[in-house]
Design an enzyme around this catalytic site. Structure first.
Site, PDB file in Angstrom:
ATOM      1  N   GLU A   1       0.991  -1.135  -0.105  1.00 12.89           N
ATOM      2  CA  GLU A   1      -0.128   0.045  -0.196  1.00 12.89           C
ATOM      3  C   GLU A   1       1.004   1.210   0.170  1.00 12.89           C
ATOM      4  O   GLU A   1       2.209   1.147   0.245  1.00 12.89           O
ATOM      5  CB  GLU A   1      -0.996  -0.106   1.140  1.00 12.89           C
ATOM      6  CG  GLU A   1      -2.159  -1.100   1.086  1.00 12.89           C
ATOM      7  CD  GLU A   1      -2.942  -1.005   2.317  1.00 12.89           C
ATOM      8  OE1 GLU A   1      -4.410  -1.039   1.904  1.00 12.89           O
ATOM      9  OE2 GLU A   1      -2.557  -0.931   3.365  1.00 12.89           O
TER      10      GLU A   1
ATOM     11  N   HIS B   1     -11.643   9.502   6.882  1.00 13.63           N
ATOM     12  CA  HIS B   1     -11.506   8.045   7.009  1.00 13.63           C
ATOM     13  C   HIS B   1     -10.891   7.749   8.472  1.00 13.63           C
ATOM     14  O   HIS B   1     -11.428   6.608   9.174  1.00 13.63           O
ATOM     15  CB  HIS B   1     -10.448   7.743   6.179  1.00 13.63           C
ATOM     16  CG  HIS B   1     -10.095   6.309   5.936  1.00 13.63           C
ATOM     17  ND1 HIS B   1     -10.947   5.527   5.550  1.00 13.63           N
ATOM     18  CD2 HIS B   1      -8.965   5.600   5.968  1.00 13.63           C
ATOM     19  CE1 HIS B   1     -10.312   4.097   5.691  1.00 13.63           C
ATOM     20  NE2 HIS B   1      -9.236   4.173   6.113  1.00 13.63           N
TER      21      HIS B   1
ATOM     22  N   HIS C   1      -9.373   9.524   3.433  1.00 16.60           N
ATOM     23  CA  HIS C   1      -8.887   8.645   2.400  1.00 16.60           C
ATOM     24  C   HIS C   1      -8.896   9.257   1.052  1.00 16.60           C
ATOM     25  O   HIS C   1     -10.204   9.794   0.748  1.00 16.60           O
ATOM     26  CB  HIS C   1      -9.607   7.307   2.626  1.00 16.60           C
ATOM     27  CG  HIS C   1      -8.874   6.075   1.831  1.00 16.60           C
ATOM     28  ND1 HIS C   1      -8.847   5.831   0.561  1.00 16.60           N
ATOM     29  CD2 HIS C   1      -8.601   4.952   2.339  1.00 16.60           C
ATOM     30  CE1 HIS C   1      -8.094   4.768   0.234  1.00 16.60           C
ATOM     31  NE2 HIS C   1      -7.811   4.280   1.301  1.00 16.60           N
TER      32      HIS C   1
ATOM     33  N   ARG D   1      -1.291   8.830   9.103  1.00 21.22           N
ATOM     34  CA  ARG D   1      -1.164   7.298   9.341  1.00 21.22           C
ATOM     35  C   ARG D   1      -0.770   6.555   8.000  1.00 21.22           C
ATOM     36  O   ARG D   1      -1.506   6.790   7.160  1.00 21.22           O
ATOM     37  CB  ARG D   1      -2.471   6.600  10.038  1.00 21.22           C
ATOM     38  CG  ARG D   1      -2.516   5.134   9.949  1.00 21.22           C
ATOM     39  CD  ARG D   1      -3.776   4.589  10.677  1.00 21.22           C
ATOM     40  NE  ARG D   1      -4.855   4.902   9.653  1.00 21.22           N
ATOM     41  CZ  ARG D   1      -5.317   3.885   8.866  1.00 21.22           C
ATOM     42  NH1 ARG D   1      -4.616   2.917   8.905  1.00 21.22           N
ATOM     43  NH2 ARG D   1      -6.083   4.415   8.029  1.00 21.22           N
TER      44      ARG D   1
ATOM     45  N   ARG E   1      -0.790   8.984   1.789  1.00 24.40           N
ATOM     46  CA  ARG E   1      -2.468   9.116   1.740  1.00 24.40           C
ATOM     47  C   ARG E   1      -2.697  10.785   1.820  1.00 24.40           C
ATOM     48  O   ARG E   1      -3.605  11.316   0.638  1.00 24.40           O
ATOM     49  CB  ARG E   1      -3.032   8.612   2.768  1.00 24.40           C
ATOM     50  CG  ARG E   1      -4.504   8.094   2.570  1.00 24.40           C
ATOM     51  CD  ARG E   1      -4.736   7.315   3.434  1.00 24.40           C
ATOM     52  NE  ARG E   1      -4.461   5.845   3.483  1.00 24.40           N
ATOM     53  CZ  ARG E   1      -5.236   4.873   4.074  1.00 24.40           C
ATOM     54  NH1 ARG E   1      -5.650   4.968   5.165  1.00 24.40           N
ATOM     55  NH2 ARG E   1      -4.788   3.562   3.794  1.00 24.40           N
TER      56      ARG E   1
HETATM   57  P1  FAD Z   1     -13.881   0.107  15.747  1.00 25.01           P
HETATM   58  O1  FAD Z   1     -13.570  -0.950  14.854  1.00 25.01           O
HETATM   59  O2  FAD Z   1     -14.555   1.350  15.181  1.00 25.01           O
HETATM   60  O3  FAD Z   1     -14.902  -0.355  17.051  1.00 25.01           O
HETATM   61  C1  FAD Z   1     -15.594   0.566  17.800  1.00 25.01           C
HETATM   62  C2  FAD Z   1     -16.639  -0.057  18.564  1.00 25.01           C
HETATM   63  O4  FAD Z   1     -16.904   0.724  19.730  1.00 25.01           O
HETATM   64  C3  FAD Z   1     -17.683  -0.519  17.635  1.00 25.01           C
HETATM   65  O5  FAD Z   1     -18.092  -2.009  17.949  1.00 25.01           O
HETATM   66  C4  FAD Z   1     -18.830   0.247  18.284  1.00 25.01           C
HETATM   67  O6  FAD Z   1     -20.060   0.170  18.026  1.00 25.01           O
HETATM   68  C5  FAD Z   1     -18.533   0.686  19.486  1.00 25.01           C
HETATM   69  N1  FAD Z   1     -18.786   1.990  20.077  1.00 25.01           N
HETATM   70  C6  FAD Z   1     -18.573   3.128  19.951  1.00 25.01           C
HETATM   71  N2  FAD Z   1     -19.212   4.192  20.750  1.00 25.01           N
HETATM   72  C7  FAD Z   1     -19.753   3.344  21.985  1.00 25.01           C
HETATM   73  C8  FAD Z   1     -20.234   3.478  23.385  1.00 25.01           C
HETATM   74  N3  FAD Z   1     -20.626   4.539  23.509  1.00 25.01           N
HETATM   75  N4  FAD Z   1     -20.606   2.756  23.695  1.00 25.01           N
HETATM   76  C9  FAD Z   1     -20.600   1.358  23.480  1.00 25.01           C
HETATM   77  N5  FAD Z   1     -19.974   0.820  22.223  1.00 25.01           N
HETATM   78  C10 FAD Z   1     -19.593   2.015  21.525  1.00 25.01           C
HETATM   79  N6  FAD Z   1      -7.260  -0.055   8.961  1.00 25.01           N
HETATM   80  C11 FAD Z   1      -6.255  -0.965   8.601  1.00 25.01           C
HETATM   81  O7  FAD Z   1      -5.400  -1.034   9.314  1.00 25.01           O
HETATM   82  N7  FAD Z   1      -6.372  -1.653   7.458  1.00 25.01           N
HETATM   83  C12 FAD Z   1      -7.265  -1.374   6.618  1.00 25.01           C
HETATM   84  O8  FAD Z   1      -7.427  -2.095   5.718  1.00 25.01           O
HETATM   85  C13 FAD Z   1      -8.368  -0.620   6.964  1.00 25.01           C
HETATM   86  N8  FAD Z   1      -9.445  -0.390   6.274  1.00 25.01           N
HETATM   87  C14 FAD Z   1     -10.606   0.397   6.581  1.00 25.01           C
HETATM   88  C15 FAD Z   1     -11.678   0.516   5.866  1.00 25.01           C
HETATM   89  C16 FAD Z   1     -12.523   1.337   6.089  1.00 25.01           C
HETATM   90  C17 FAD Z   1     -13.894   1.484   5.316  1.00 25.01           C
HETATM   91  C18 FAD Z   1     -12.635   1.797   7.557  1.00 25.01           C
HETATM   92  C19 FAD Z   1     -13.751   2.694   7.864  1.00 25.01           C
HETATM   93  C20 FAD Z   1     -11.479   1.802   8.124  1.00 25.01           C
HETATM   94  C21 FAD Z   1     -10.274   1.296   7.870  1.00 25.01           C
HETATM   95  N9  FAD Z   1      -9.119   0.956   8.334  1.00 25.01           N
HETATM   96  C22 FAD Z   1      -8.371   0.194   8.130  1.00 25.01           C
HETATM   97  C23 FAD Z   1      -9.182   1.769   9.708  1.00 25.01           C
HETATM   98  C24 FAD Z   1      -9.400   0.495  10.705  1.00 25.01           C
HETATM   99  O9  FAD Z   1     -10.367  -0.102  10.172  1.00 25.01           O
HETATM  100  C25 FAD Z   1      -9.742   1.116  12.205  1.00 25.01           C
HETATM  101  O10 FAD Z   1      -8.830   2.109  12.521  1.00 25.01           O
HETATM  102  C26 FAD Z   1      -9.986   0.025  13.285  1.00 25.01           C
HETATM  103  O11 FAD Z   1     -10.559  -0.825  12.794  1.00 25.01           O
HETATM  104  C27 FAD Z   1     -10.552   0.738  14.587  1.00 25.01           C
HETATM  105  O12 FAD Z   1     -10.745  -0.346  15.445  1.00 25.01           O
HETATM  106  P2  FAD Z   1     -11.242  -0.102  16.870  1.00 25.01           P
HETATM  107  O13 FAD Z   1     -11.510  -1.531  17.594  1.00 25.01           O
HETATM  108  O14 FAD Z   1     -10.281   1.000  17.609  1.00 25.01           O
HETATM  109  O15 FAD Z   1     -12.643   0.674  16.547  1.00 25.01           O
HETATM  110  C1  SIN Z   2      -7.370   0.782   2.370  1.00 26.46           C
HETATM  111  O1  SIN Z   2      -7.545  -0.434   2.173  1.00 26.46           O
HETATM  112  O2  SIN Z   2      -7.342   1.600   1.587  1.00 26.46           O
HETATM  113  C2  SIN Z   2      -7.547   1.131   3.731  1.00 26.46           C
HETATM  114  C3  SIN Z   2      -6.228   1.035   4.707  1.00 26.46           C
HETATM  115  C4  SIN Z   2      -6.155   1.757   5.725  1.00 26.46           C
HETATM  116  O3  SIN Z   2      -6.978   2.703   6.043  1.00 26.46           O
HETATM  117  O4  SIN Z   2      -5.050   1.477   6.451  1.00 26.46           O
END
Ligand code: FAD
Ligand code: SIN
Length: 532
Positions: free
Chosen positions: A120, A347, A238, A382, A286
């Site tokens: 990437e 993003h 993004h 990032r 990015r």
């Molecule tokens: P999240 O996965 O967002 O989980 C948060 C959780 O908290 C959810 O279950 C939500 O419902 C819950 N929540 C929120 N507020 C509350 C509350 N007040 N009370 C109870 N529950 C609550 N990163 C990469 O490294 N590689 C990738 O390929 C990549 N692709 C991505 C593609 C997309 C479309 C997106 C949106 C992001 C991508 N990212 C990627 C970024 C990455 O997915 C996120 O940064 C990461 O998954 C965050 O994980 P997390 O567990 O911290 O939060």
């Molecule tokens: C992507 O697949 O382009 C998202 C990757 C990331 O947010 O790290």
């Protein structure tokens, strides 16, 4: 109100929350059970939609090493990533990713059973593991959801949100107030370790790749509780979200890995343009690609540019990107034949609750991991696929930290906490707000004034308009429903982004001010703390 007690309470069920709950319950003989609370269904999160993959400097990829990954991360971070944090996370990634695999996560392999790695933007080599082609997030969350459900020591409560943190007079976190959207009831949970794994703030912007739940709740609650919040001005946009008409505000992501496999960005005349902006072209960091696209859209007065993958091997393309090709197909675009219309969208939140790699924050008893935390890894921009890595490493390190902590349940509830709880026992007066239209007003303000390019004037305008929305919204604490709570939190995090952006008088990484030049010089993190 109902009261209950748990050794550990984890809020959120993305990669960070699920893996933390699992590792804590696997590693620690807890005196009481572990509660996992989540706002929607178990596993619904940003994590679930992750596409490109997860960085791993793993022994299965002998050409890679920690110092190369650290260099790439620091370069992308534009002088703001913390070197020691980056080195630590990179160095343990082998152990943690292999632990994820042994907990049931399947990453893609070649016909000999060897892991396959992709490239990437701004990575100097192929080091990104992926699952289901472009469904890495689903691969990770499905496996972790299954493991959590099979673990008898984890109690799961869905459709419930944390709405306030309980902090005692010694500034120690003792639990939280939880609101259940289905019953309409509030509940008090006491604990010795409250873990926020609540994700980022993408929903404060009109166009975002984030699902509806990403409303910055954890950051807002921690700020209100007096925790140190850092680097909120750094929002990653993004470059390539699917931009179709009729316009969808939650935009489906077209993974950077598509560019990693060779796809080219073109304008509406079909001309490639990235060489004008960077010698790394489509694989520039990015923020650089996002600004290039934004500039081309402005030059052409167009709502989008295009990502052309149609000249790549069609069979390989469909196999490598099954989710993207089928979503595009649903929208009438055959990616093996036609360029995909794309535009930038909010993003990722680089800033958040200031935390160590083990999740410790400035408040005792309160931990933050994943996107809601700011460990200093990502700096001003990032590096792709570093966030899922940060989620799992910090969850793993938190479990280790808590295995040495005293997890006895707090016995005495002090008067400060009793007063907080009282607020939630009272009836709220007044009609329900039309929170959907309020959210949409806020998203417009943020997109138009605190977006990809910012100026002093646009930021001051946003500050004034958000202050007005705050004054008009009379509910400071208890609200009537989940939508109102989310709006309350979105107002708080929007103010933090604006304040950080006003105070950072330079352009750095994703924080681009047209009134200041870009710099990569080593810099300090910004900090915001609520003074009560
Ligand atoms: P999240 O996965 O967002 O989980 C948060 C959780 O908290 C959810 O279950 C939500 O419902 C819950 N929540 C929120 N507020 C509350 C509350 N007040 N009370 C109870 N529950 C609550 N990163 C990469 O490294 N590689 C990738 O390929 C990549 N692709 C991505 C593609 C997309 C479309 C997106 C949106 C992001 C991508 N990212 C990627 C970024 C990455 O997915 C996120 O940064 C990461 O998954 C965050 O994980 P997390 O567990 O911290 O939060
Ligand atoms: C992507 O697949 O382009 C998202 C990757 C990331 O947010 O790290």
């Amino acid at each position: 109100m109902k009261y209950s007690e748990y050794s550990v309470v984890v809020i959120g069920s993305g990669a960070a929350g699920l893996y933390a709950a699992l590792k804590i319950s696997q590693q620690i003989n807890l005196p009481e059970s572990l509660l996992l609370i989540t706002k929607a269904s178990l596993g619904e999160s940003n994590s679930k939609y992750a596409q490109g993959g997860i960085v791993g400097v793993v022994h299965q990829n002998p050409d890679d090493n920690v110092s190369m990954h650290v260099n790439d991360t620091l370069k992308a971070g534009a002088g703001l990533s913390q070197k020691a944090t980056t080195e630590y996370i990179s160095a343990v990634s082998d152990e943690v990713l292999n632990d994820l695999i042994s907990n049931g996560v399947n990453f893609d392999r070649d016909s000999n059973g060897n892991l396959t790695f992709t490239l990437e933007a701004a990575h100097s080599m192929k080091r990104i593991l992926h699952s289901g082609g472009d469904a890495t997030g689903k691969g990770i969350t499905d496996a972790l959801v299954k493991a959590v459900k099979n673990n008898k020591n984890i109690q799961v409560v869905e459709n419930s949100m944390a709405v306030e943190l309980l902090i005692n007079s010694d500034k120690v976190c003792k639990g939280a107030i939880i609101y259940n959207e289905i019953t309409g009831e509030h509940e008090v949970v006491y604990t010795s370790a409250l873990v926020l794994a609540t994700g980022g703030v993408g929903q404060v912007y009109k166009y975002t790749t984030n699902p509806n739940g990403a409303t910055g709740d954890g950051i807002a609650l921690a700020y209100e509780a007096g925790a140190v919040i850092q680097d909120m001005e750094f929002i990653q946009f993004h470059p390539t979200a699917l931009a179709i008409s009729p316009d969808s505000k939650n935009r489906f992501l077209i993974s950077e890995a598509v560019r990693g496999e060779g796809a080219k960005l073109v304008n509406k005349k079909g001309e490639e343009f990235m060489s004008k902006y960077s010698d790394k072209r489509e694989l520039a960091p990015r923020d650089v690609v996002t600004r290039a696209i934004y500039s081309e859209m402005n030059l052409e007065h167009a709502p989008n540019v295009f990502l052309n993958a149609a000249f790549l091997n069609p069979l390989k393309l469909l196999k490598r990107f099954p989710t993207i090709s089928s979503r595009c197909k649903e929208n009438g675009i055959d990616i093996t034949q036609k360029p995909i219309p794309v535009a930038p969208a909010a993003h990722y939140t680089m800033g958040g609750i200031k935390a160590g790699v083990d999740g410790t924050t400035s408040i005792r008893g309160l931990y933050a991991i994943g996107e809601t935390a700011s460990t200093g890894l990502h700096g001003a921009n990032r590096l792709a696929s570093n966030s899922l890595l940060e989620c799992v490493v910090c969850a793993y390190e938190l479990a280790d930290y808590l295995s040495f902590a005293n997890l006895e349940i707090p016995k005495k509830i002090d008067t400060g906490i009793k007063k907080m709880i009282d607020v939630y026992s009272r009836t709220v007066k007044g009609k329900e707000y039309d929170y959907e239209s309020l959210k949409s007003k806020l998203k417009d303000i943020m997109w138009n004034n605190v977006g990809i390019i910012r100026t002093e004037e646009s930021l001051q305008k946003a500050k004034k308009e958000v202050e007005k929305l705050k004054n008009d919204f009379k509910r400071q604490r208890k609200c009537l429903n989940q939508g109102e709570y989310e709006y309350r939190n979105m107002l708080t995090v929007s103010s933090l982004i604006i304040q950080g952006a006003i105070e950072r008088k330079e352009s750095r990484g994703a924080h681009c001010r047209s009134d200041y030049k870009q710099t990569n010089a080593i810099a300090k993190h910004s900090e915001l703390i609520k003074t009560h």
